[in-house]
Scaffold this motif. Structure first.
Motif, PDB file in Angstrom:
ATOM      1  N   CYS A 223       0.850  -1.180   0.000  1.00  0.00           N
ATOM      2  CA  CYS A 223       0.000   0.000   0.000  1.00  0.00           C
ATOM      3  C   CYS A 223       0.890   1.235   0.000  1.00  0.00           C
ATOM      4  CB  CYS A 223      -0.913   0.019   1.229  1.00  0.00           C
ATOM      5  SG  CYS A 223      -2.244  -1.180   1.175  1.00  0.00           S
TER       6      CYS A 223
ATOM      7  N   GLN B 150       0.757   5.047   0.208  1.00  0.00           N
ATOM      8  CA  GLN B 150      -0.262   5.966   0.696  1.00  0.00           C
ATOM      9  C   GLN B 150       0.305   7.369   0.888  1.00  0.00           C
ATOM     10  OE1 GLN B 150      -1.377   3.649   4.223  1.00  0.00           O
ATOM     11  NE2 GLN B 150      -3.360   3.232   3.265  1.00  0.00           N
TER      12      GLN B 150
ATOM     13  N   GLN C 264     -16.376  12.766  -3.343  1.00  0.00           N
ATOM     14  CA  GLN C 264     -15.235  11.862  -3.389  1.00  0.00           C
ATOM     15  C   GLN C 264     -15.136  11.086  -4.692  1.00  0.00           C
ATOM     16  OE1 GLN C 264     -14.947   9.446   0.136  1.00  0.00           O
ATOM     17  NE2 GLN C 264     -15.037  11.210   1.515  1.00  0.00           N
ATOM     18  N   GLU C 265     -16.226  10.990  -5.457  1.00  0.00           N
ATOM     19  CA  GLU C 265     -16.151  10.370  -6.780  1.00  0.00           C
ATOM     20  C   GLU C 265     -15.791  11.392  -7.845  1.00  0.00           C
ATOM     21  OE1 GLU C 265     -16.261   7.279  -7.817  1.00  0.00           O
ATOM     22  OE2 GLU C 265     -16.417   6.551  -5.762  1.00  0.00           O
TER      23      GLU C 265
ATOM     24  N   LYS D  32      -5.623   9.039 -11.452  1.00  0.00           N
ATOM     25  CA  LYS D  32      -6.530   7.914 -11.679  1.00  0.00           C
ATOM     26  C   LYS D  32      -6.209   7.195 -12.987  1.00  0.00           C
ATOM     27  CE  LYS D  32     -11.412   6.648 -11.834  1.00  0.00           C
ATOM     28  NZ  LYS D  32     -12.801   7.124 -11.697  1.00  0.00           N
TER      29      LYS D  32
ATOM     30  N   PRO E 133      -5.145  -0.598  -8.183  1.00  0.00           N
ATOM     31  CA  PRO E 133      -6.344  -0.028  -7.548  1.00  0.00           C
ATOM     32  C   PRO E 133      -6.004   1.255  -6.795  1.00  0.00           C
ATOM     33  CG  PRO E 133      -6.202  -2.392  -7.146  1.00  0.00           C
ATOM     34  CD  PRO E 133      -4.892  -1.991  -7.754  1.00  0.00           C
TER      35      PRO E 133
ATOM     36  N   THR F  55      -7.719   4.116  -4.198  1.00  0.00           N
ATOM     37  CA  THR F  55      -8.832   4.404  -3.293  1.00  0.00           C
ATOM     38  C   THR F  55      -8.504   5.630  -2.467  1.00  0.00           C
ATOM     39  OG1 THR F  55      -7.923   2.908  -1.617  1.00  0.00           O
ATOM     40  CG2 THR F  55      -9.537   1.975  -3.157  1.00  0.00           C
TER      41      THR F  55
ATOM     42  N   ARG G 136      -9.842   7.723   1.400  1.00  0.00           N
ATOM     43  CA  ARG G 136     -10.689   7.904   2.582  1.00  0.00           C
ATOM     44  C   ARG G 136     -10.482   9.335   3.053  1.00  0.00           C
ATOM     45  NH1 ARG G 136      -7.873   3.551   4.468  1.00  0.00           N
ATOM     46  NH2 ARG G 136      -7.236   4.717   6.337  1.00  0.00           N
TER      47      ARG G 136
ATOM     48  N   PHE H 175      -4.886   8.874   0.292  1.00  0.00           N
ATOM     49  CA  PHE H 175      -4.998   8.187  -0.998  1.00  0.00           C
ATOM     50  C   PHE H 175      -4.120   6.941  -0.945  1.00  0.00           C
ATOM     51  CE2 PHE H 175      -6.221  12.472  -2.055  1.00  0.00           C
ATOM     52  CZ  PHE H 175      -7.212  12.317  -2.995  1.00  0.00           C
ATOM     53  N   THR H 176      -4.657   5.831  -1.474  1.00  0.00           N
ATOM     54  CA  THR H 176      -3.942   4.552  -1.434  1.00  0.00           C
ATOM     55  C   THR H 176      -3.845   3.967  -2.831  1.00  0.00           C
ATOM     56  OG1 THR H 176      -4.758   4.103   0.801  1.00  0.00           O
ATOM     57  CG2 THR H 176      -3.893   2.235  -0.447  1.00  0.00           C
TER      58      THR H 176
END
Length: 610
Positions: free
Chosen positions: A390, A392, A405-406, A437, A446, A448, A450, A459-460
């Motif tokens: 990960c 981050q 967030q999207e 992205k 991937p 993601t 939070r 961000f991960t």
């Protein structure tokens, strides 16, 4: 014969009152009818031949021989003619499109003559012989009538004519013989005729629906082909527009970076010559603006390169320690200026990915985190998760609302906050996270996030675990850095843009260098032919007049002064993959607008390397 069904044209032989041209639907129906009847012809001929053999054997001893021989000869001639007609039709179909109406008339004529021959047999043979012979004849004729229903029912007039020939002579002849049994048998024949006609109507309806569905399917297929052609045309136009957009961005990037590059050089030269603090502050502001514009160009061009497939993923085993150190050197001054801490954890790990793409992702995320963080700091960490790592980026900034967030990964979208954004928050086009992205998607990594409003965001990016590579041999510890001086250094500059050439010459001379500036390849060649002392460094623009390039300048200079001549290539184009040429031709690449501090660092590196 059919009510509410698709109208079927009359294809039976007969005079036509008005020779109208057939419509497309009529031609399609004729094609289907011809295909239907000729597909059944071989089986029908076999059945008629067996019926002929049975009838001849049953009545051989009961019918006068002249009658039997005459009927048999007529039947044989018709059978051969229909067989030849079948072969001719199949050969015509193999050769190409056919006149279906003509072939239907030929087939219908044979069918009518065949029904007439069986009608003659019913009249001539019925009163000869006993019950067995009559029963055999009746079953033979009825089997042909039933067998003709599926393929004759597509042509109503032909069907009625053939059914009349099969049944009416037998019914009339049986009734005229007299006697209760014959009248009763004639009634049975009449019921059988009605049943056969009903079956013909049912088959006619079914055939009409089948043809209607086929025509509808053909119309849908034609519409689909039209729409597909339109879609392909639209896709082709979109591809042309996309290529035009790419070419526009490449040309605009090159043309717009030229004056920015000159502006930065003049500003740095002004800062060196002026000791006034206010002027130095203004020069610093100019350089900051140039740097910001360069960042905007890079974001736009990154998006364009990703969309046009200009980025090839080349994964390798990356030690994070070196990557984190480069990021620290880049962003620590900015974080320090805002009073933020910038920390890196997990530098001992290795990931398997494209190093340039991973660095670009982290640069965008760290830059974004610092921009939207006012208190606390930014943490870049790497920790294992199963067979992956990960990577981050944490911050203690404004945070992102759940409903946004999207959308933050969309182009040109910038997050909104309950707190008003400062001017430096609005800096940029909102492309950084869109680039992140898309780059992550290119690597199948991937991505993601939070976030809590007022607490921060993480961000991960999930990347495969890499292997530790052999550590390089340690170099001699670096000596203490001294300010760059180019005293007694001779630098050749090849630049066709007058403002850029002038700014670069003033800046290099301000650092103490001797500068020889040229604007064409021919000018460089003329100078090199009369010079024996090699220069210390070559700084060349990539694009030169008369479709010449800086690569040709490199070849020319190294041919005169040796292959060890250090070279810095400067270009305003980012769409041509110059990195490959830089590796093969052994030069370092700088993109316009060049920040003077970067130019100084690279010059020091190149001269020290030499």
């Amino acid at each position: 014969m059919v009510t509410g069904a698709l109208h079927l044209p009359d294809t039976s032989p007969g005079p036509q009152d008005t020779p109208l041209a057939p419509s497309p639907d009529d031609r399609a129906l004729a094609q289907d009818s011809a295909r239907l009847v000729y597909r059944q012809t071989s089986a029908a001929l076999m059945g008629h031949f067996l019926g002929f053999v049975v009838t001849t054997l049953v009545y051989w001893e009961h019918v006068p021989r002249p009658w039997l021989w005459a009927w048999s000869a007529a039947f044989a001639l018709l059978w051969v003619a229909r067989f030849v007609n079948l072969l001719s039709y199949e050969r015509a179909v193999r050769q190409g499109p056919i006149d279906a109406q003509r072939w239907l008339r030929s087939w219908n004529t044979g069918a009518l003559i065949g029904a007439s021959l069986w009608s003659v047999a019913a009249v001539l043979f019925y009163h000869h012989g006993g019950h067995f012979e009559r029963t055999a004849l009746m079953l033979t004729v009825y089997s042909f009538a039933i067998g003709a229903v599926p393929y004759m029912s597509s042509q109503p007039r032909l069907f009625l004519a053939c059914m009349g020939l099969y049944f009416i002579p037998m019914i009339v002849h049986t009734a005229l013989l007299g006697g209760a049994d014959n009248v009763y048998l004639a009634g049975i024949w009449s019921l059988m005729c009605l049943c056969t006609l009903a079956m013909g109507r049912a088959f006619h309806n079914m055939f009409g629906e089948m043809v209607s569905l086929r025509l509808h399917t053909q119309q849908l297929a034609q519409r689909l082909r039209t729409e597909m052609a339109a879609a392909e045309s639209a896709q082709h136009q979109a591809e042309l527009a996309n290529r035009a957009k790419t070419q526009f961005f490449a040309a605009a990037s090159h043309d717009l970076r030229q004056p920015l590059h000159a502006l930065g050089l003049f500003a740095e030269a002004l800062r060196q010559r002026c000791k006034d603090d206010e002027v130095a502050h203004l020069v610093h502001s100019i350089n900051s603006s140039v740097d910001a514009l360069e960042g905007l160009f890079s974001e736009l061009l990154d998006i364009t390169k990703i969309d046009t497939g200009g980025i090839d993923i080349q994964p390798e085993h990356i030690p994070l320690r070196g990557l984190f150190e480069r990021l620290r050197l880049t962003f620590e001054p900015t974080a320090f200026e805002k009073g933020l801490s910038l920390r890196f954890h997990g530098a001992r790990h290795h990931v398997y990915a494209d190093p340039l793409v991973v660095e670009r992702i982290l640069r965008n995320l760290i830059s974004n985190a610092i921009r939207y963080t006012e208190d606390g700091g930014v943490l870049v960490s790497c920790r294992p998760r199963g067979d992956h790592l990960c990577l981050q980026v944490w911050d203690s900034g404004l945070g992102i609302l759940p409903k946004e967030q999207e959308r933050i990964f969309e182009e040109f979208y910038q997050t909104q906050s309950k707190r008003p954004l400062e001017p430096h928050h609005r800096k940029g086009l909102g492309l950084g996270l869109a680039i992140v992205k898309r780059l992550a998607k290119l690597m199948d990594a991937p991505l993601t996030l939070r976030s809590r409003v007022g607490h921060g965001t993480v961000f991960t990016v999930l990347l495969p675990v890499g292997k530790a590579v052999r550590a390089p041999v340690a170099d001699t510890p670096p000596r203490a850095r001294t300010p760059l001086t180019l005293d007694r250094r001779h630098i050749v500059v090849v630049e066709d843009e007058p403002a850029v050439a002038e700014g670069l010459e003033i800046l290099l001379k301000g650092w103490g260098a001797t500068v020889s500036a040229f604007d064409t390849l021919d000018a460089v060649a003329a100078w090199a032919a009369h010079t024996q002392v090699p220069p210390d460094l070559l700084i060349a623009d990539y694009r030169l007049p008369e479709q010449r390039t800086g690569i040709e300048v490199i070849h020319l200079m190294r041919a005169h002064f040796g292959a060890a001549l250090p070279v810095i290539m400067v270009t305003g184009s980012t769409m041509s993959g110059h990195e490959t040429e830089a590796r093969s031709e052994d030069f370092h690449l700088l993109l316009k607008p060049v920040i003077p501090t970067r130019l100084r660092a690279l010059i020091a590196f190149k001269l020290g390397q030499r």
